[in-house]
Scaffold this motif. Structure first.
Motif, PDB file in Angstrom:
ATOM      1  N   TRP A 230      -7.009  -3.177   8.129  1.00 18.19           N
ATOM      2  CA  TRP A 230      -5.775  -3.332   8.887  1.00 18.19           C
ATOM      3  C   TRP A 230      -4.615  -3.748   7.995  1.00 18.19           C
ATOM      4  N   THR A 231      -3.430  -3.285   8.353  1.00 18.85           N
ATOM      5  CA  THR A 231      -2.184  -3.761   7.756  1.00 18.85           C
ATOM      6  C   THR A 231      -1.465  -4.619   8.787  1.00 18.85           C
TER       7      THR A 231
ATOM      8  N   ILE B 217      -1.243   4.697   5.550  1.00 20.69           N
ATOM      9  CA  ILE B 217      -2.167   3.847   6.301  1.00 20.69           C
ATOM     10  C   ILE B 217      -2.972   4.758   7.215  1.00 20.69           C
TER      11      ILE B 217
ATOM     12  N   ILE C  62       2.517  -6.795   5.172  1.00 27.89           N
ATOM     13  CA  ILE C  62       3.897  -6.392   4.911  1.00 27.89           C
ATOM     14  C   ILE C  62       4.826  -7.359   5.629  1.00 27.89           C
TER      15      ILE C  62
ATOM     16  N   THR D  63      -6.369  -5.658   5.016  1.00 27.99           N
ATOM     17  CA  THR D  63      -6.317  -5.195   3.622  1.00 27.99           C
ATOM     18  C   THR D  63      -4.952  -5.348   2.973  1.00 27.99           C
ATOM     19  N   GLN D  64      -3.898  -5.509   3.768  1.00 23.08           N
ATOM     20  CA  GLN D  64      -2.575  -5.748   3.189  1.00 23.08           C
ATOM     21  C   GLN D  64      -1.658  -6.346   4.246  1.00 23.08           C
TER      22      GLN D  64
END
Length: 369
Positions: free
Chosen positions: A53-54, A182, A86, A83-84
């Motif tokens: 997931w972001t 993504i 923003i 996983t990241q």
């Protein structure tokens, strides 16, 4: 409903409860976290990838927000990791949990260059309140040194506690025009400025979605301020230019996912409303600067309610931002007298009674973010 509001449509009947998610498009989930202010929420987003997931924006610091995140982790991730992360921009309701989330998942933080370093600087700004440049900023705007003492002594809800992890010490840079992939979707980075220096928005052409952060909000208008750290800045010019840029790059059938209020259709209409709003505020200032004025005395013309402490700081910054934009366009001139800046309109026709009152009256319930 005002005529402006009727130009926008809202496809969802209600927002998700805190700690829950609502899927607004395939793999795109909307969630909300509380804020300790009159604007009582922030919208965050989870984007599902093939292997994880972001997170887009993180919520404000504090245990309450972390507890809502833990509930999301337990119930909404379908066995996949984060996983990241923003962050659209530097403000603490967007970056407040970036350290916690990055540490919890060993996930990198993605931001634009200016926003990352401004976020690291922001926490020290009010601690430096006894510096000469901070004092000059307030005094030249017409505020007393006593107000500066109040600001420095006030313990803000945004101030980190010892258990709040700081923003991560490394990041991955996002730049305008870049593509973030993504899952099966590609998200274009579209950068605006004014509310913050290099605000990241994410546009997915395939899904017809724009994650707009604070750059485009459907009901309230984001604060655009000249700050003591850049006292000669002109953020309003960048704000207006950014809206023109978004009008060219974002199609009218796009669903906007904002950081506050609710997802909406009508991006082109809203962008024009925001441009018109600030043009109108600048006209108000012009009409009230026929005789030289200091910035603090102009605030009642822009804000109907009385401003105090934090709202005074933000309202004053926005007033000065409008004045600096007018100066850049040759519509206002500024002089320094007795340690204070005086602003005077250049247009001689403003003294004509037939030319006055061309602006709209400000709304009572102005919210400053």
């Amino acid at each position: 409903m005002t005529n402006e509001e009727s130009q926008l449509t809202y496809p969802f009947s209600k927002p998700p409860e805190y700690g829950e998610t609502l899927e607004v498009a395939p793999g795109v989930h909307w969630l909300r976290m509380p804020l300790p202010m009159s604007l009582n929420h922030i919208n965050l987003y989870l984007l599902e990838g093939n292997n994880g997931w972001t997170i887009v924006d993180t919520g404000i610091r504090g245990e309450e927000t972390r507890e809502h995140w833990r509930n999301i982790f337990a119930t909404c991730l379908r066995g996949k990791p984060v996983t990241q992360i923003i962050c659209t921009h530097m403000h603490p309701d967007h970056t407040g949990q970036a350290g916690f989330l990055s540490h919890r998942w060993r996930a990198p933080l993605l931001m634009s260059y200016s926003e990352y370093y401004q976020a690291r600087l922001m926490g020290t700004m009010m601690e430096d309140g006894n510096n000469w440049f901070m004092s000059d900023y307030f005094e030249r705007a017409g505020l007393s040194i006593e107000f500066l003492e109040q600001m420095r002594d006030m313990r803000s809800q945004f101030t980190p506690e010892p258990e709040d992890l700081p923003i991560p010490g490394s990041y991955i840079r996002l730049s305008d025009g870049e593509e973030v992939h993504i899952g099966r979707n590609s998200w274009e980075v579209v950068v605006g400025n004014g509310h913050s220096p290099e605000h990241v928005c994410l546009y997915c052409k395939k899904l017809k979605l724009l994650i707009s952060g604070d750059q485009i909000l459907p009901i309230i208008t984001s604060n655009v301020s000249v700050m003591p750290t850049e006292p000669l800045g002109n953020p309003m010019l960048g704000w207006m230019q950014s809206h023109q840029k978004f009008k060219l790059r974002i199609p009218k059938d796009t669903l906007v996912l904002p950081a506050h209020n609710e997802p909406f259709y009508g991006v082109q209409e809203r962008l024009q409303q925001l441009i018109d709003h600030h043009e109108d505020r600048m006209l108000i200032l012009e009409e009230n600067c026929v005789e030289p004025q200091i910035a603090v005395d102009l605030l009642p013309h822009l804000f109907k309610r009385e401003l105090e402490a934090h709202s005074m700081f933000m309202g004053l910054g926005e007033c000065i931002a409008h004045l600096h934009c007018l100066m850049a366009h040759g519509r206002i001139e500024r002089t320094l007298k007795d340690g204070r800046y005086f602003y005077r309109s250049v247009d001689p026709t403003l003294t004509d009674p037939e030319m006055s009152g061309r602006h709209k009256e400000p709304k009572e319930a102005t919210v400053i973010i």
